[in-house]
Write a protein that holds these residues in place. Structure first.
Motif, mmCIF file in Angstrom:
data_model
loop_
_atom_site.group_PDB
_atom_site.id
_atom_site.type_symbol
_atom_site.label_atom_id
_atom_site.label_comp_id
_atom_site.label_asym_id
_atom_site.label_seq_id
_atom_site.Cartn_x
_atom_site.Cartn_y
_atom_site.Cartn_z
ATOM 1 N N ARG A 180 0.662 -1.388 0.103
ATOM 2 C CA ARG A 180 0.187 -0.460 -0.092
ATOM 3 C C ARG A 180 0.433 1.345 -0.316
ATOM 4 N NH1 ARG A 180 -2.156 -5.172 0.713
ATOM 5 N NH2 ARG A 180 -4.266 -4.932 0.663
ATOM 6 N N GLY A 184 -6.715 6.030 -0.658
ATOM 7 C CA GLY A 184 -7.224 6.025 -1.510
ATOM 8 C C GLY A 184 -8.153 7.243 -1.393
ATOM 9 N N ALA A 188 -4.048 9.753 -3.587
ATOM 10 C CA ALA A 188 -3.772 8.894 -3.777
ATOM 11 C C ALA A 188 -3.216 8.971 -4.797
ATOM 12 C CB ALA A 188 -4.758 7.869 -4.222
ATOM 13 N N THR A 231 -6.148 3.197 -7.190
ATOM 14 C CA THR A 231 -6.582 4.135 -6.914
ATOM 15 C C THR A 231 -7.224 4.984 -6.857
ATOM 16 O OG1 THR A 231 -4.595 5.158 -7.678
ATOM 17 C CG2 THR A 231 -3.887 3.985 -5.853
ATOM 18 N N GLN A 235 -10.945 2.850 -5.330
ATOM 19 C CA GLN A 235 -10.596 2.427 -4.647
ATOM 20 C C GLN A 235 -11.456 3.080 -3.100
ATOM 21 O OE1 GLN A 235 -6.855 3.060 -2.619
ATOM 22 N NE2 GLN A 235 -6.611 1.250 -1.269
ATOM 23 N N THR A 278 -9.197 4.528 3.120
ATOM 24 C CA THR A 278 -9.086 5.139 2.105
ATOM 25 C C THR A 278 -10.575 6.653 2.455
ATOM 26 O OG1 THR A 278 -10.493 5.009 -0.421
ATOM 27 C CG2 THR A 278 -11.001 3.570 1.316
ATOM 28 N N THR A 337 1.912 4.370 4.479
ATOM 29 C CA THR A 337 1.640 3.994 3.336
ATOM 30 C C THR A 337 3.362 4.987 3.101
ATOM 31 O OG1 THR A 337 0.128 5.907 3.704
ATOM 32 C CG2 THR A 337 -0.656 3.328 3.063
ATOM 33 N N SER A 695 2.349 9.116 2.244
ATOM 34 C CA SER A 695 1.269 10.042 2.339
ATOM 35 C C SER A 695 2.070 11.144 4.004
ATOM 36 C CB SER A 695 0.311 9.296 3.366
ATOM 37 O OG SER A 695 0.508 8.457 2.200
#
Length: 920
Positions: A180, A184, A188, A231, A235, A278, A337, A695
Motif C-alpha cells: 500500500r 485511496g 492517492a 487508487t 479504491q 481510504t 503508506t 502519505s
C-alpha cells in the motif's frame, strides 16, 4: 488532414502495442529471474543490466549516423514511447464505470449533470512532458524516497536483530505482493513508477527466497492479489461497498515442506502486515485487529523461525499487542503508506544501509476501544432531522492526552494499556543527551541540548520537548503533558555531537478558559519543561514557576480580542473531565437521537435580507488585474477594479471553482489550475503523471520540518513546470481515533506536530509562487456520514486547543494563501457557510488573507450561504450550473447580500492570484 490524423493515430497505436509487448517481456523475464537459484539470479540480473547498457550505446551510435531530420523524428518517437510507458494505468472496463456510477448515485442521489466533464477531466490541462516537468518530477521522486528513508519507524528491535546480519530473507504475507503505497481518494498519488517490495530488497542487496515468492505468486493469483493497487475513485468506491480487503487467505499453502525449504534458505522471516485506508469510508474496529487468518500466519511463521521481523504497512494505528506474544518476533518496522519508493527505503533499513530515524505520530495501544473518543465514533442519525451527528464528548483528551493523564499515577495501568507511546522510535545506534543551557521566563522557554552519537553507526535523532501545566481540580481542563516543540539532528557520525536549540513562547502553554475568562490562561504554579525521547520517556525536567495568574485576552499579532465563538456548537452533552473520570466518561448508550428544538429551528430559519448598498457593476474604468499588484486589499483602486465586473461574471466565477478559476480576459484575469492532492498532484477521476510522495502520516513521522519544506518546494517546482497554480494540500485534521478513514492523509493525533509540519510544507510550496490550501477547515475527523452532513458537537476549549490549533499554527507560521472548508456542520452551520469560523476566527483573529474554497459540493452545501459567510469558491465539479441558478435565485430575494458576497469572494481570489508566479 484526415489522413494525417489517421496516420498519427496509427503511429500511436503502434507505439502502444510496442509498450505492451515490452512490458509483457519484462514481466516474464522478471518471473524467470525470480525463479532462479540465488547465484544464477544475480548473474542474470547483471547480464540483463549489461545488455541494456549495450543496447543504449548501440541506439546512440545509430542516432549519430542519422540525418538531423531523422534524428529529430527518432527522438520524438522515443519520447512518445517513454511517455506512454510511464503513464499511470487508466481506468478500463464497464465494471469500473459501474462503480463510478454507483459512487455518484450514493453521493448525489442522482447522476449529476457535470458527469461527463468530471470523468473526462477537461479542466485538467497540466503539461507533464516538457524537459522542465521531467526534471521537476525526477527531483520530486528523490525527495519522496528521502522522506520514506526518514519516516519509517523502528518500533521494536530486541537482540539487535536489525539490521540483518545474514542478507537473506523469507518474505511471508500476501500483502507483500501489493504494498500500500498510499491511501485511496485525493490522497492517492501516481504509482506508475512504484518499486515493489522485492525490487526494494534486491536494490538494497538483500536476497529473498524465490521458491517462496513463486508460491505466493500462485496464491495471489487465486486471490486476485499482485497487480498494482487501485487508487483514486476506484479504491474509494470499493471501500464504500466493502470491497477493500486486506486479510490473508487460509495458510494451507504453507506446508511442512514449504516451511522446511524456507528454513533451509534462511532463519530470517519477514511478515508483511497491511490494512487498507481510504477516503469516504472509515475502518471498522475489527479491521484494525488481527484476523484469524493473519494470526494463523503469524503463529506458524513465529513458531518456525527464530528471527522474525514484522513490517506494518498501514496508515491507521493497528492493534499490535500480539507482537509480545511471540518471542521470535524480535523486530517491528512501521512503514505506514510510504509512497512509490518506500520499498527502497525498507530494503535499505533492513540491510543497514540507512539507520531508521522516524517516530510514530499516534499512541499505539493494545485495544483501540480504550480511547474515550472511540465511544462516539461512527454512524449516529437524528430521528427528526435529515442529518447525522457526532458528540466529541472526550473534550481535549484525545490520543496521548488521555492516556498520559488518566494513568498519571498508575504506571502499571499505563503499561497494560499503551504498547508504544506517542513519539516512540528506535535507532541502530545510541545517542547521549546533555542539556547545556535553559532559559525559562515569562516570555519564552529555550533549551540547548547537545546530542552525541555514542553508538557504532551514523544516525539521526529526534529531541522532543513537552510541558506539564499545573492543574487545579475543577478548573480548566489540562492534559498531564503536551508537546511544545521538537527538532531533528543532522546525520551524526560515530562520536559526532550537535547542539540544537529548542524554543517556544511561554504563552503557548496557556489553556483556553471557556467558563470564566473566555481567554487563554496560565494558572500560577509550577510548569515542568521536559526533554524527552517520547511522551513517556523523559530524559530531563526543569521547573518554571509562575507566581501570578496570567491572562492573554487578545491575539498577539492581530490584537483581536478572544471570546467564546462556538457556544452554539457545545450542545447538550457532558464532557470528559479529569476531575471526575467515572461520572464524565463518554458513552453512546443513552444519547438522544432527537435533535433539540433550537437545532430544528436553525435548519428551518429563512435567511434574512442584507441591508448593504448594492455595488456598482459593469463599469469601464480601464483597470486590469496586473495594475493592482502590491496594493493592499482595501486600496481604493481595488474597488474601482471590482466595479468593472458584471453580476453574471462574478456568479459564474464563484460557482465554477472546481480544480480551476476562470479567465476574464477583458479584465486581464488569467485562468488558473488547482489540483489535488497531499501525496502529489492527482485528479479524482483521471490519472495524472506526477511525482508521488509518502502519505502525510509518514512525512510527520520524520519529525523533520526541513524535509517537509523540501517536499512542498518540490511540489511547487512541479507546479511551475506543469502550469499549475494551486495545490489542494496539506490535509491537517486530527487522528481523533484510530479508525479515521483518512488518517493516512493527516499528520498526527497532536495539533502541534500537525501544524508545524503543515506550515513547513506550505512555506516550501508557496516560496515557489503557488497557492497551497490547508484543509479541511475544520472538524473533518471521520468519513462516515461526512458527505451527507454531520453535525459536530464540541466545546470551545477542545476546538481551540485540538482541532483548530493546527490551522492556527499554520496561518501564523506560513501565511497560507488558500484554505479549504470542510464538509462538517459545526453546531448548526456548515463549515463553508460559517462566518464565525471563516471570518471571525480565520481572517480577523488569526490574520489569514487568502481565499477559501469549499470541498467537493454535496446537497447541503449551497453557494448562496457560502459567499455571504467567507467561502469564496465552490469546488463543484458535478453541479456548477445548479449553484449558478441558486445564486441567481438568491439574488432575486436578497440582491445586496448576494452581490456583495460574490464581489468579496472574487476579490479574495484575485488578490491571492496576484501573489502567485503568474504575476512575478
Amino acid at each position: 488532414m484526415l489522413d494525417y490524423f489517421k496516420t498519427k493515430q496509427a503511429k500511436k497505436n503502434e507505439i502502444v502495442q510496442k509498450v505492451k509487448q515490452d512490458k509483457t517481456k519484462l514481466r516474464v523475464r522478471k518471473q524467470e529471474i525470480r525463479g532462479l537459484p540465488e547465484e544464477k539470479r544475480k548473474a542474470a540480473i547483471a547480464q540483463d543490466k549489461q545488455l541494456r547498457k549495450e543496447q543504449k550505446l548501440q541506439r546512440t551510435m545509430e542516432m549519430k549516423a542519422l540525418s538531423r531530420k531523422d534524428r529529430r523524428a527518432m527522438k520524438k518517437e522515443a519520447k512518445r514511447y517513454k511517455k506512454i510507458k510511464n503513464r499511470p494505468r487508466r481506468f478500463t472496463g464497464w465494471s469500473i464505470a459501474a462503480l463510478i456510477v454507483i459512487f455518484l448515485f450514493v453521493q448525489f442521489g442522482t447522476l449529476a449533470s457535470g458527469l461527463i466533464d468530471a470523468l473526462t477531466g477537461k479542466h485538467i490541462t497540466a503539461v507533464t512532458d516538457s524537459p522542465e516537468a521531467l526534471a521537476a518530477r525526477e527531483h520530486g521522486g528523490e525527495i519522496a524516497e528521502e522522506i520514506a528513508n526518514e519516516g519509517i519507524v523502528l518500533l521494536k528491535n530486541e537482540e539487535n536483530q536489525l539490521p540483518l546480519q545474514d542478507k537473506k530473507v523469507n518474505v511471508f504475507g500476501l500483502a507483500a505482493l501489493e504494498l500500500r503505497y498510499g491511501g485511496g481518494g485525493s490522497g492517492a498519488g501516481d504509482t506508475s513508477r512504484a518499486v515493489d517490495l522485492f525490487e526494494g530488497l534486491e536494490n538494497a542487496g538483500i536476497s529473498y527466497n524465490t521458491e517462496l515468492y513463486q508460491r505466493y505468486q500462485e496464491v495471489g493469483a487465486e486471490a486476485g492479489v499482485g497487480a498494482k493497487a487501485s487508487t483514486g475513485i476506484i479504491q474509494v468506491v470499493k471501500g464504500m461497498l466493502g470491497g477493500n480487503s486486506s486479510d490473508e487467505p487460509t495458510i494451507d499453502y504453507l506446508s511442512d515442506e514449504a516451511i522446511a525449504q524456507a528454513k533451509a534458505y534462511s532463519e530470517n522471516a519477514v511478515i508483511v502486515f497491511a490494512s487498507e485506508s481510504t477516503e469516504a469510508s472509515d475502518a471498522t474496529a475489527e479491521q484494525l485487529k488481527l484476523t484469524a487468518n493473519k494470526r494463523a500466519l503469524i503463529e506458524k511463521v513465529s513458531k518456525s523461525f527464530d528471527h522474525v521481523t514484522l513490517v506494518v504497512n498501514a496508515g491507521n494505528a493497528l492493534e499490535l499487542g500480539f507482537v509480545e506474544e511471540y518471542e521470535s518476533i524480535k523486530s517491528v518496522l512501521w512503514i505506514g503508506t510510504p509512497g512509490p519508493y518506500g520499498a527502497n527505503a525498507l530494503g535499505n533499513i533492513l540491510a543497514g544501509n540507512i539507520n531508521p530515524s522516524g517516530r510514530i505520530t499516534d499512541t499505539y495501544v493494545y485495544d483501540n476501544s480504550s480511547s474515550p473518543a472511540s465511544e462516539n465514533f461512527g454512524d449516529y442519525k437524528y430521528n427528526n432531522l435529515n442529518y447525522s451527528f457526532l458528540n466529541y464528548q472526550e473534550g481535549i483528551y484525545v490520543g496521548y492526552r488521555f492516556y498520559e493523564t488518566f494513568y498519571l499515577n498508575d504506571e502499571k495501568g499505563y503499561q497494560d494499556t499503551v504498547l508504544y507511546p506517542y513519539g516512540h522510535g528506535l535507532s541502530y545506534t545510541d545517542f547521549e543527551w546533555k542539556v547545556l543551557n535553559q532559559t525559562l521566563s515569562e516570555e519564552k522557554i529555550e533549551l540547548q541540548v547537545e546530542v552525541k552519537n555514542i553508538g557504532d553507526r551514523a544516525g539521526k535523532d529526534v529531541v522532543q520537548v513537552y510541558y506539564s501545566a499545573p492543574y487545579v481540580a475543577g478548573g480548566i481542563e489540562k492534559s498531564a503533558i503536551e508537546l511544545a516543540t521538537y527538532a531533528k539532528t543532522s546525520l551524526l557520525e560515530v562520536g559526532q555531537s550537535e547542539v540544537i536549540t529548542l524554543t517556544f513562547a511561554t504563552e503557548e502553554m496557556a489553556s483556553y478558559d471557556m467558563n470564566v475568562e473566555e481567554a487563554y490562561v496560565l494558572d500560577p504554579g509550577t510548569y515542568a519543561i521536559k526533554v524527552a525521547r517520547n511522551v513517556h520517556d523523559i530524559v530531563a525536567s526543569y521547573d518554571f514557576k509562575l507566581a501570578k495568574k496570567k491572562i492573554y485576552k487578545e491575539d498577539k499579532d492581530t490584537k483581536t480580542a478572544y471570546e467564546n465563538r462556538f457556544d452554539l456548537a457545545k450542545g447538550e452533552i457532558t464532557y470528559l473531565s479529569r476531575n471526575d473520570w467515572k461520572k464524565t466518561y463518554p458513552s453512546d448508550k443513552n444519547i438522544s437521537h432527537d435533535a433539540p428544538q433550537y437545532v430544528l429551528e436553525a435548519f428551518s430559519k429563512e435567511t434574512e435580507d442584507s441591508t448593504l448598498a448594492l455595488p456598482t457593476v459593469g463599469a469601464d474604468n480601464g483597470i486590469v488585474l496586473k495594475d493592482l499588484k502590491g496594493l493592499a486589499f482595501d486600496d481604493p483602486k481595488w474597488a474601482a477594479f471590482m466595479d468593472q465586473f458584471t453580476l453574471n461574471e462574478m456568479i459564474d466565477y464563484v460557482a465554477n471553482g472546481a480544480y480551476r478559476t476562470m479567465a476574464v480576459e477583458r479584465l486581464g484575469v488569467p485562468k488558473t489550475l488547482l489540483m489535488d492532492g497531499p501525496a502529489g498532484y492527482s485528479y479524482f477521476f483521471k490519472p495524472v503523471e506526477a511525482a508521488s510522495y509518502p502519505s502525510e502520516i509518514v512525512i510527520a513521522a520524520t519529525w523533520n520540518n526541513d524535509l517537509a519544506y523540501q517536499m512542498g518546494e518540490a511540489v511547487g517546482k512541479e507546479a511551475r513546470a506543469y502550469g499549475i497554480q494551486g495545490w489542494y494540500a496539506p490535509g491537517m485534521n486530527i487522528h481523533r481515533t484510530a479508525q479515521g478513514g483518512r488518517n493516512f492523509e493527516y499528520f498526527s493525533e497532536d495539533p502541534v506536530l500537525s501544524g508545524k509540519m503543515a506550515a513547513s510544507m506550505i512555506n516550501g510550496a508557496e516560496d515557489q509562487g503557488i497557492i497551497a490550501f490547508m484543509k479541511h477547515f475544520a472538524m473533518n475527523d471521520q468519513e462516515t456520514n461526512a458527505r451527507s452532513g454531520n453535525l459536530i458537537w464540541a466545546n470551545e476549549q477542545a476546538m481551540r486547543e485540538i482541532y483548530l490549533k493546527p490551522f492556527e499554527i499554520t496561518v501564523k507560521e506560513s501565511s497560507p494563501l488558500g484554505a479549504m472548508s470542510s464538509f462538517s456542520i459545526i453546531g448548526t452551520k456548515w463549515a463553508g457557510a460559517n462566518s464565525v469560523l471563516l471570518n471571525d476566527v480565520l481572517r480577523k483573529e488569526w490574520g489569514f488573507d487568502g481565499f477559501v474554497s469549499s470541498d467537493a459540493v454535496f446537497g447541503f452545501m449551497k453557494a448562496p450561504a457560502a459567499v455571504v459567510a467567507g467561502n469564496d469558491l465552490m469546488l463543484d465539479i458535478m453541479t456548477p450550473s445548479k449553484n449558478e441558478k441558486l445564486l441567481e435565485e438568491a439574488y432575486e430575494k436578497d440582491p445586496s447580500g448576494i452581490a456583495n458576497g460574490v464581489r468579496t469572494s472574487v476579490q479574495h481570489v484575485l488578490y491571492t492570484i496576484l501573489q502567485t508566479y503568474l504575476f512575478e
